[in-house]
Design an enzyme around this catalytic site. Structure first.
Site, short mmCIF file in Angstrom:
data_model
loop_
_atom_site.label_atom_id
_atom_site.label_comp_id
_atom_site.label_asym_id
_atom_site.label_seq_id
_atom_site.Cartn_x
_atom_site.Cartn_y
_atom_site.Cartn_z
CG ASP A 61 81.08 39.66 25.98
OD1 ASP A 61 81.70 40.58 25.39
OD2 ASP A 61 79.94 39.83 26.46
CE1 TYR A 78 79.50 50.48 13.80
CE2 TYR A 78 79.71 52.29 12.22
CZ TYR A 78 79.95 50.97 12.58
OH TYR A 78 80.64 50.15 11.72
CB ALA A 99 80.99 58.42 19.61
CB SER A 100 82.30 53.26 19.23
OG SER A 100 81.72 52.85 18.00
CE LYS A 101 83.18 50.28 14.07
NZ LYS A 101 83.95 49.04 14.07
N1 NAP Z 1 78.95 45.30 7.34
C1 NAP Z 1 79.21 46.59 7.12
O1 NAP Z 1 78.58 47.24 6.27
C2 NAP Z 1 80.30 47.26 7.89
C3 NAP Z 1 80.67 48.55 7.47
C4 NAP Z 1 81.66 49.21 8.17
C5 NAP Z 1 82.28 48.60 9.23
N2 NAP Z 1 81.91 47.36 9.63
C6 NAP Z 1 82.57 46.78 10.80
O2 NAP Z 1 83.01 45.48 10.51
C7 NAP Z 1 83.08 44.73 11.71
C8 NAP Z 1 82.47 43.36 11.48
O3 NAP Z 1 81.10 43.52 11.18
P1 NAP Z 1 80.28 42.53 10.21
O4 NAP Z 1 79.64 43.38 9.20
O5 NAP Z 1 81.11 41.39 9.81
O6 NAP Z 1 79.11 42.09 11.22
P2 NAP Z 1 78.69 40.71 11.87
O7 NAP Z 1 78.54 39.65 10.86
O8 NAP Z 1 77.53 41.03 12.76
O9 NAP Z 1 79.96 40.32 12.77
C9 NAP Z 1 80.18 40.88 14.02
C10 NAP Z 1 81.08 39.93 14.78
O10 NAP Z 1 81.36 40.52 16.06
C11 NAP Z 1 81.15 39.53 17.05
N3 NAP Z 1 80.78 40.13 18.31
C12 NAP Z 1 79.75 40.96 18.58
N4 NAP Z 1 79.72 41.25 19.89
C13 NAP Z 1 80.76 40.57 20.46
C14 NAP Z 1 81.24 40.47 21.79
N5 NAP Z 1 80.68 41.13 22.81
N6 NAP Z 1 82.30 39.68 22.02
C15 NAP Z 1 82.90 38.99 21.01
N7 NAP Z 1 82.50 39.07 19.72
C16 NAP Z 1 81.44 39.86 19.47
C17 NAP Z 1 80.02 38.67 16.49
O11 NAP Z 1 80.06 37.38 17.06
P3 NAP Z 1 79.13 36.85 18.26
O12 NAP Z 1 77.77 37.44 18.06
O13 NAP Z 1 79.19 35.37 18.08
O14 NAP Z 1 79.80 37.29 19.51
C18 NAP Z 1 80.42 38.59 15.03
O15 NAP Z 1 81.36 37.56 14.85
C19 NAP Z 1 82.39 45.56 12.79
O16 NAP Z 1 83.37 46.18 13.60
C20 NAP Z 1 81.65 46.62 12.00
O17 NAP Z 1 81.50 47.84 12.70
C21 NAP Z 1 80.93 46.67 8.98
#
Ligand code: NAP
Length: 307
Positions: free
Chosen positions: A103, A196, A198-200
């Site tokens: 984590d 979200y 704010a964090s980004k």
């Molecule tokens: N999809 C979109 O439209 C989009 C758009 C803009 C930005 N993003 C950004 O892209 C990034 C990846 O998102 P995604 O779309 O690929 O979503 P996703 O498939 O839900 O992937 C999120 C990843 O983060 C991991 N994670 C979550 N909490 C965690 C923790 N406490 N410790 C370690 N790992 C953790 C999850 O793994 P576990 O659950 O196994 O821990 C998973 O591998 C994020 O930062 C998101 O904000 C996504």
């Protein structure tokens, strides 16, 4: 004082507009100089540390670099999913794959995973900070700080701690790189996403400063629009997902090709989609109009979802 400030508020934009051709020319020269000095990134045998590698963008990026024979350290909480991604990576040709079921919000666990990788391989050539969660709730519907703490811990503070602990190993690489996955909501906002955004936004402030402190490292901020991953399934509330949004949605594969290309070019900021780039340039000039367009677009998407 009030008069002075009013004058400054009006003079500064005109001065900037008048000097825009000169500023753009100098920026172009700086970009060209950096581009010429840069060698393309060859992932073969390079140490690549990816957080959030168990699904979505992180998992797909791991597989892309596996095809190029990289050494991969895959980090996320769900061990089974990580091991499935690792098996696929080995099948695709990865040099070595290490799974760290961690984590990233637990500082000591993240530190240990980084140190294990750094001590074993001697450096980290590419640090990809991707783990994150989304949000779909208005502030008026929140009863306490708990979710804001959680999203800040994960989307922002885990990136800061990864950078703190990985910096010596990234600097030990011949030309170390850091890639941070932000969002177009990391510079323009949207309703139901305050925590979200704010964090980004915080990531941008942190990384822009880090870049000045560490010019020997190539740091790329990625600002994706909507990517069709499972992130939306994990969010409840005023959710607008890939099926009902009016925004452009791209596949994970397309997102990866944009990210890999940005890393190869040593891009500073990579903004996805017409909408994202429009927001990037429009925000300083017409913030109120941008807010209005975004709010109307969001409401239209919600209406579409509820039909
Ligand atoms: N999809 C979109 O439209 C989009 C758009 C803009 C930005 N993003 C950004 O892209 C990034 C990846 O998102 P995604 O779309 O690929 O979503 P996703 O498939 O839900 O992937 C999120 C990843 O983060 C991991 N994670 C979550 N909490 C965690 C923790 N406490 N410790 C370690 N790992 C953790 C999850 O793994 P576990 O659950 O196994 O821990 C998973 O591998 C994020 O930062 C998101 O904000 C996504």
């Amino acid at each position: 004082m009030l008069l002075h400030n009013t004058i400054h508020r009006f003079i500064a934009p005109f001065l900037c507009l008048a000097l825009l051709p000169l500023f753009s020319f100098i920026e172009l020269i700086l970009t060209l100089v950096l581009h010429i000095r840069r060698t393309p990134f060859n992932p073969a045998g390079k140490v690549i540390f990816i957080t959030g590698a168990s699904s979505g963008i992180g998992a797909e990026l791991a597989q892309e670099y596996a095809r190029k024979k990289a050494i991969l350290i895959l980090v996320a909480r769900r061990r089974n999913e990580l091991e499935a991604v690792a098996a696929k990576c080995l099948e695709l040709g990865a040099h070595t794959v290490v799974v760290e079921a961690v984590d990233v919000t637990v500082e000591q666990d993240l530190k240990l995973a980084i140190h294990k990788a750094g001590d074993r391989f001697g450096c980290i050539d590419l640090l990809v900070l991707n783990a994150g969660i989304g949000m779909a709730q208005n502030v008026r519907d929140c009863s306490d700080l708990s979710f804001f703490r959680q999203i800040t811990e994960l989307n922002y503070l885990s990136v800061v701690s990864a950078v703190i602990y990985a910096l010596p190993f990234v600097k030990a690489a011949s030309r170390g790189k850091i890639v941070v996955i932000s969002s177009i909501l990391g510079f323009t906002s949207a309703p139901s996403a305050s925590g979200y955004c704010a964090s980004k936004y915080a990531l941008k402030g942190f990384i822009d400063s880090l870049r000045m402190e560490e010019p020997s490292i190539d740091i790329t901020m990625i600002y994706p629009g909507m990517v069709d991953t499972g992130i939306f399934d994990k969010i409840t509330g005023n959710k607008v997902g890939p099926n009902n949004t009016l925004s452009q949605v791209i596949s994970t594969k397309d997102a990866i090709s944009l990210i890999v290309n940005a890393v190869n070019r040593g891009a500073r900021d990579e903004v996805f989609s017409l909408e994202g780039n429009f927001g990037w340039f429009m925000k300083p000039f017409a913030p109120r109009l941008l807010d209005l367009i975004t709010t109307l677009g969001f409401q239209a998407s919600l209406k579409r979802k509820n039909q």
